[in-house]
Write an enzyme that holds these catalytic residues in place. Structure first.
Site, PDB file in Angstrom:
ATOM      1  N   HIS A  90      -7.854  -0.839  -4.733  1.00 26.89           N
ATOM      2  CA  HIS A  90      -8.536  -0.867  -3.441  1.00 26.89           C
ATOM      3  C   HIS A  90      -9.752  -1.793  -3.459  1.00 26.89           C
ATOM      4  O   HIS A  90     -10.072  -2.418  -2.434  1.00 26.89           O
ATOM      5  CB  HIS A  90      -8.930   0.551  -3.021  1.00 26.89           C
TER       6      HIS A  90
ATOM      7  N   HIS B  27     -12.111  11.121   0.051  1.00 20.52           N
ATOM      8  CA  HIS B  27     -11.341   9.971   0.518  1.00 20.52           C
ATOM      9  C   HIS B  27     -10.217  10.386   1.463  1.00 20.52           C
ATOM     10  O   HIS B  27     -10.067   9.841   2.557  1.00 20.52           O
ATOM     11  CB  HIS B  27     -10.756   9.200  -0.670  1.00 20.52           C
TER      12      HIS B  27
ATOM     13  N   HIS C 245       1.191   4.140  -3.215  1.00 23.76           N
ATOM     14  CA  HIS C 245       0.988   5.579  -3.118  1.00 23.76           C
ATOM     15  C   HIS C 245       2.274   6.369  -3.401  1.00 23.76           C
ATOM     16  O   HIS C 245       2.195   7.566  -3.701  1.00 23.76           O
ATOM     17  CB  HIS C 245       0.404   5.937  -1.749  1.00 23.76           C
TER      18      HIS C 245
ATOM     19  N   HIS D 238       0.832  -1.204   0.000  1.00 24.03           N
ATOM     20  CA  HIS D 238       0.000   0.000   0.000  1.00 24.03           C
ATOM     21  C   HIS D 238       0.867   1.254   0.000  1.00 24.03           C
ATOM     22  O   HIS D 238       0.586   2.225  -0.714  1.00 24.03           O
ATOM     23  CB  HIS D 238      -0.928  -0.012   1.212  1.00 24.03           C
TER      24      HIS D 238
ATOM     25  N   GLU E 278     -10.317  10.288  -4.806  1.00 25.11           N
ATOM     26  CA  GLU E 278      -9.007  10.552  -4.215  1.00 25.11           C
ATOM     27  C   GLU E 278      -8.507  11.845  -4.851  1.00 25.11           C
ATOM     28  O   GLU E 278      -7.776  11.836  -5.832  1.00 25.11           O
ATOM     29  CB  GLU E 278      -8.011   9.434  -4.457  1.00 25.11           C
TER      30      GLU E 278
END
Length: 518
Positions: A70, A193, A44, A40, A178
């Site tokens: 996700h 988000h 990002h 994760h 996002e």
């Protein structure tokens, strides 16, 4: 030369953060897996939502990949919940309700000399006013942004800052949810988000009165440890599912699903321990070198020993009959629990959200009979153990390093040891779905890009400096509901096959052969 002294590993017990008096602790092996959280974090790094240069954020199909990566995490988590006699995760739908889940992370950061604070049960979101963190956001803001996004989903239209509209697509929706510089209208759609993570991370000190920092859910490297991460992302995923189920997204036609002349005649799984159509999982104790950032002496490496899920290696054998000319096909492999939490067969409208992608690859199809074999370690979803647990200190050891993007991409991917769900000791029934789609309709013409020396988990992470390597919608053919099939059996066409398999947990712990001998 100084001689390195043997070091006793730091033992991270399986019951580190709670006991089974907390039912959510049954999922700690998944939530707190170091490799899962590294995935994760690296995702990002590769797909940041803030950057000085727009092109760093504006990667191919970024918003859609935010949705799909996700969504697959939620599907995997829900499967693990069923394996542990728990219902699917309950989405956080009411922003004013108490959060029943507590979490006590028991983590310290030696680099920042701070600990991650715990969350007591039944705490609630509160308006945030933390100037030190640049946060001044209210729950009313969150509710307004939610309504505006839901209006865009219902109408299929995005309102731009100049008052005009354009059609909503999944990539745009991902960039709205996002929020980043790619959002079509930040003032209207806000940052739903990202601020959801902030509200959850600062519940214990929303006004910075006590000079407290954020909880684990506010850190991309630790956020998946918190049970509430999955409740929040169940809500986020539901927004995308509403779009996929709306009138603005039509179901696939038969011609978009079939592959004329191609028939999958059989598919099986052979485990390395001799079982057929039975996957075996077990526990493994692994040592990871944590010297970088933790130990500044030259006395040798510092190891942390943790116990994680793993599986026996296995191989797919798929037989395909091609009655057309020689061509190429895309093999798509998914698995899903056979039954829901009530032990009833799924409606396809629910099961399509439970299928997890195991692999996707291209094969030549000669005319006549084709036998395709594929090892589990070749999956385009995962990266190897050694790649997941690399020396992270190398990333920052040279501040003039111009190839950090390559470093980050190499760390992005679902960990190989977590490819297979845990199952149960008695064996949990699963369904193996194999599809061979028409590669001519799947193929992407790539622009020139840099080559990578590491294995790339393209399904979840794309390919560096290249287009996403599949023209189809991410999650195809399960990304949208069917117009005719009510169950998975009715969905199957000749170029697809459904096989019953079982996942059995061998409830023993084995030493990782990679562990150093001390």
């Amino acid at each position: 030369m100084k001689r390195s002294l043997a070091r006793t590993p730091i033992i991270i017990p399986r019951d580190y953060t709670a006991t089974d008096l907390d039912v959510e602790h049954r999922l700690a092996y998944f939530r707190e897996d170091i490799g899962v959280n590294l995935h994760h974090w690296h995702w990002h790094l590769v797909y940041p939502f803030t950057a000085n240069q727009r092109e760093i954020v504006a990667k191919d199909r970024r918003g859609e990949l935010f949705f799909y990566m996700h969504q697959q995490i939620i599907a995997r988590y829900n499967g693990e919940r069923l394996n542990n006699s728990l219902p699917r995760v309950k989405k956080f739908n009411n922003f004013n309700e108490p959060i029943s889940e507590a979490y006590f992370p028991k983590l310290d950061s030696l680099t920042s000399s701070r600990g991650w604070p715990p969350r007591q049960a039944n705490m609630q979101w509160q308006d945030l006013n933390r100037p030190v963190d640049g946060l001044n956001v209210t729950i009313a803001d969150m509710q307004r942004w939610r309504r505006n996004i839901e209006d865009a989903i219902a109408t299929g239209l995005v309102q731009l800052p100049n008052g005009s509209t354009r059609a909503l697509d999944i990539d745009t929706l991902g960039n709205m949810v996002e929020a980043s510089v790619l959002s079509p209208n930040m003032d209207l759609y806000g940052s739903l988000h990202n601020n959801g993570h902030s509200f959850s991370a600062y519940m214990h000190d929303p006004t910075h009165r006590y000079l407290e920092s954020f909880g684990v859910i506010g850190d991309e490297a630790t956020t998946m440890r918190d049970p509430f991460f999955f409740r929040w992302h169940a809500f986020i995923d539901d927004l995308f599912q509403k779009y996929k189920e709306s009138a603005n997204v039509r179901p696939y036609t038969r011609s978009e699903l079939e592959n004329p002349g191609v028939r999958v005649t059989s598919a099986r799984i052979d485990s390395s321990d001799g079982a057929t159509n039975e996957l075996h999982t077990f526990w493994m104790s692994s040592d990871v070198d944590l010297s970088r950032g933790l130990d500044f002496s030259n006395r040798g490496p510092v190891y942390a020993r943790f116990t994680h899920l793993n599986h026996r290696d296995f191989q797919y054998t798929i037989e395909v009959e091609n009655n057309s000319n020689a061509s190429r096909g895309t093999v798509r492999i998914f698995i899903s629990p056979t039954n829901d939490e009530r032990q009833l067969s799924w409606a396809l409208s629910d099961q399509r959200k439970m299928f997890i992608e195991m692999d996707r690859f291209v094969v030549p199809l000669n005319r006549g009979r084709n036998v395709i074999t594929r090892r589990s370690s070749e999956s385009t979803v995962t990266i190897p153990f050694e790649q997941t647990f690399r020396d992270l200190g190398a990333q920052g050891s040279n501040p003039r390093n111009t190839d950090l993007a390559s470093f980050n991409y190499c760390g992005c991917g679902w960990p190989q040891h977590m490819l297979v769900p845990k199952g149960t000791e008695s064996g949990t029934p699963y369904q193996l779905f194999v599809m061979v789609s028409n590669y001519e309709l799947d193929s992407v013409t790539q622009e020139d890009g840099s080559e990578m020396s590491c294995k790339q988990a393209s399904s979840f992470c794309g390919i560096r400096d290249k287009l996403y390597p599949d023209k189809r919608a991410m999650g195809y053919p399960f990304d949208r509901p069917s117009s005719s099939a009510t169950n998975i059996q009715d969905f199957i066409l000749p170029n697809m096959l459904l096989t019953n398999i079982s996942i059995k947990l061998q409830n023993t712990t084995e030493q990782n052969p990679r562990n150093p001998t001390i």
